[in-house]
Enzyme design. Sequence first.
Site, mmCIF file in Angstrom:
data_model
loop_
_atom_site.group_PDB
_atom_site.id
_atom_site.type_symbol
_atom_site.label_atom_id
_atom_site.label_comp_id
_atom_site.label_asym_id
_atom_site.label_seq_id
_atom_site.Cartn_x
_atom_site.Cartn_y
_atom_site.Cartn_z
ATOM 1 N N HIS A 260 -33.570 -7.599 -54.972
ATOM 2 C CA HIS A 260 -33.874 -6.295 -54.372
ATOM 3 C C HIS A 260 -35.245 -6.381 -53.702
ATOM 4 C CE1 HIS A 260 -33.739 -1.992 -53.801
ATOM 5 N NE2 HIS A 260 -34.957 -1.903 -54.320
ATOM 6 N N ASP A 262 -37.699 -4.127 -51.415
ATOM 7 C CA ASP A 262 -37.997 -2.862 -50.763
ATOM 8 C C ASP A 262 -38.496 -3.130 -49.352
ATOM 9 O OD1 ASP A 262 -37.371 -1.039 -52.864
ATOM 10 O OD2 ASP A 262 -39.199 -1.645 -53.895
ATOM 11 N N ASP A 372 -31.442 1.610 -56.089
ATOM 12 C CA ASP A 372 -32.786 2.083 -56.444
ATOM 13 C C ASP A 372 -33.172 3.372 -55.734
ATOM 14 O OD1 ASP A 372 -35.267 1.941 -57.741
ATOM 15 O OD2 ASP A 372 -36.194 0.904 -56.072
ATOM 16 N N HIS A 577 -35.738 4.068 -48.904
ATOM 17 C CA HIS A 577 -35.895 4.927 -50.079
ATOM 18 C C HIS A 577 -37.287 4.935 -50.700
ATOM 19 C CE1 HIS A 577 -34.436 1.138 -52.134
ATOM 20 N NE2 HIS A 577 -35.511 1.402 -52.842
#
Length: 1022
Positions: A260, A262, A372, A577
């Site tokens: 993951h 970001d 997330d 997000h």
Amino acid sequence: MYKQPVLRNRRTLLERAEKFISDIYFTDCNLRGRLYGESWPLESITSFLSPKRIPFAEASQQKFLPYKLGESFGPTWWTCWFKVTLRIPESWRGKEVHLLWESDGEAMVWKDEQPFQGLTKEGEKTSYILSECLRDEEPHSLILYVEVACNTLSGAGQGSMIAAPDPNRKFSVQKAELVVFSRQVRELLTDFEMLIDTVKELGEGEQRGYQALFTINEMVNLCDPSDPGSFPKARARANAFFSQRNGDSQHTVHAMGHCHIDSAWLWPYEETIRKCGRSWVTVVRLMEKNPDFIFACSQAQQFHWVKSWYPGLFSQIQHYVKKGQFIPVGGTWVEMDGNLPSGESMVRQFLEGQRFFNQEFGIHCKEFWLPDTFGYSAQLPQIMRGCGISNFLTQKLSWNLVNTFPSNTFFWEGLDGSKVLTHFPPGDSYGMQGKVNDLVKSVRNNKDKGRANHSAMLFGHGDGGGGPTQLMIDRLQRVQDTDGLPKVQLSSPDKFFSQLWADSALLCTWAGELFLELHNGTYTTQAEIKLGNRQCEALLHDIEIASSLALCRDANFQYPVEKLQTLWRLLLLNQFHDVIPGSCIEMVVEDALRYYEDIRRDGAGLLRDALRVLGSKGTSAALFNSLPWERTEVVQTQDGAGPSRLALVRVPSVGLAPVKETQPVTPVSVTAQDDGTVVMENGILRTVVNRDGTLASLSLVNVSREAVPDSCHGNQFVMFDDVPLYWDAWDVMDYHLQTRKPVQDVLQPARVLSSSELRGVVSCSLRISDKSTITQEIIMDAACPYLKFNTEVAWAESHKFLKVEFPVRVHSLNATYEIQFGHLQRPTHRNTSWDWARYEVWGHKWADLSEHNFGVALLNDCKYGYSGYKNIMTLSLLRAPKSPDANADMGTHHFTYAIMPHTGSFQEAAVIQHAYNLNFPLRSVQCDTDCAPWSAFSVSSAAVILETVKQAEDGKGAIVARLYESHGSSVTATLRTTLPINEVCFCDLLERRDPSRVAHVTSEGIILHFNPFQIVSLLLIL
């Protein structure tokens, strides 16, 4: 023969084994101390420091100066390039040789001018393999480059991870040397680790745990760290344990590599590009050695970045995508926020993502991947289904502060009844390590025991990248079918979800939104980002409609395909997000605001070009309406170079009209009273404004219905202390409600600023504190059913929360909030923990509180946070968190909200349409004096909204029209158009024709049947 006694003390046996592999204790004589053998210094190490992130070709040409280990470099966000010259000793022939590299920044090894491997201490990658078995024919002398970013996997927070970055942080390389690596020791350490963890996780109540305990004790007895000849016997004992099989009924964990990353968070967008490069090139190296290893990777934007910055790596990724190991998932441009983007923005996330994956890899994703994000809109299931996706994976609801979500594997039913198969990995993480603890949690935490016997486990360092390691794969391969532990498959999302579908008969269904009971401050934090998002969504909407009409009216007009795609992708990127929620560092905020300015600037030019075609070369003022209903509004207008003036105008739906002034049925009156109040009236509304700008009264004139309760005031600004438990930019806690303080210090009492028959304006100023003020214009327009509040706030607070309250004369157990392509209800009471956990909720352009035949709506142009408790409607305006951005929301803010009392339901009162009007201004255009009004589209039913008109992605000869049912009703509507349409067909949200549905076209228009909240897309062939 003497036999060793069987020891019964569990603690001593366990700790003995732990110390035997400890990297802290007894490393002079334990097994861990034998992991590395001989070491050898580098021939030379030189460095070059750059304030910018530059490509390898440029970096390698710089002047490199000698570097001494331990010397500091920086500051934060700079890059230090190292040139490493090494020579492997001849005596190491036949041995595994590593470059051991330990630095406190994120590093990338470059070999032969290509990125080759990431090196990050936090990501458990501190060595680069030079040779697995050194041979004579291999080069013993090498030159490598190591690019070190002056940041860690988690950014550079000052004092804590989520603190604002330390701009002056220094970094260093602590270790850089050649070492002999013992693969035998590594394998044996992994055996010990997995067995020790099995003892701990199964505990004293499980026989299997004791079997593991005695196995490791025997292994310690058999293993002499100084004698590699003793290792095979110890490994044989471990293998005997791991090889004892499960029964057929055992739970199966589908292990998928994941990383993951970001797209921006505690680091800027540009650093994310390098995080992708470092992480993904390491994944490719793992795939070369592990043909069964599968890696799931989301976010088309990140693939696009890697294609641009690292084309060689991207080619390798394409190779492994074809092999079925590197699997693009999610189908969206970024892992966007699940609450705040508009419905059309969510569609575009999938449209851009799915098209990119199809163009680059020949695939369409079957699963939506959003692990997330801070909550999930009830319209997502329908949007997923419309984009060819039937599966959904996330885990964020495991973070709920109040209630435990009751399922891990279930069907999620959206607002319109669409269903998707949904899985929350029971391990409650998207960054697991392949440890026994992860496996055991996946079984113990499974809330669907007996219904679902398969679960997903995503392994790999995440958030800041890093990804899977060889050690994680080795751990999982040890226990693929070991009695006492769940079965483990190195699996793929498709294989996993196929298994869930096959066993889905007993699964439960969850209907409605997936509301995260945490992070509800993100509906308000970083107000300028929220404003930019809403305005740019509206601008792109108008550009597409105007350009589509221009395309039909002028054969020479070029639809701005590439420019629009660029602007849309910028907007979609900012919907990541941690960006649109405002939970990012100041550098990211600056980038995001700059992107919004790019969209505004370039978008304004595109809109001008299209409107020029729709108007003409005259100098008379005209107005373009992009919405699918006729609008009558007061606007500021101007003929040529003449003076500006107010005019009450009527503009047809999706059309254009010259400005022809209309006289209001009832002119606006504004009267100052002797007691300091001001009375405003327009024939629809009558309001009494107090000295402090609050409303003493707001009534509907025709029915004499008062909206403000006795002894209450509308438009009451209130301040709250806003100190969360930890997640500063993210969370507003329930206890903040106990700190309510009305803003009552009047700087400038209410006064009549202007008054005409078309518009009345009352202004007022308040002092929030010695640092912050509110200045407001209360505006009443002729023929307008709502009272508007243009607001300026000079904001310099710390850990405070500003809201505005409207107590109303309405009694209802539920309030209604607009979401993407529809609306939903939430309770106004706190009967249960599920109810009071919704003390702060999100919505889009409007919220409404209604009883039978009367209600009040609260409209806004850029806000997303609301609360509704009993009869008080509250709009959240500004927060003041200090991490991860120490300056979040500081400065001057401009926004508008409005209050709209109404008879009947909000549907009958056209609350939805008026909220659109507030957000989509009529656009000024020039036309000839004899220009006649015209309309391109209209819809027969007020329940159906024409949301989007755009050119089809795959051709100039087609227009896409997207509509949705907004009232929550089953309805038949007619879409009328004056465009030259030759053919009409249904399509999905990816604009693929739907042969199962035939369009019904009559002389009146296109007849369409809608279920509640249904989205319908049409291809209109010109």
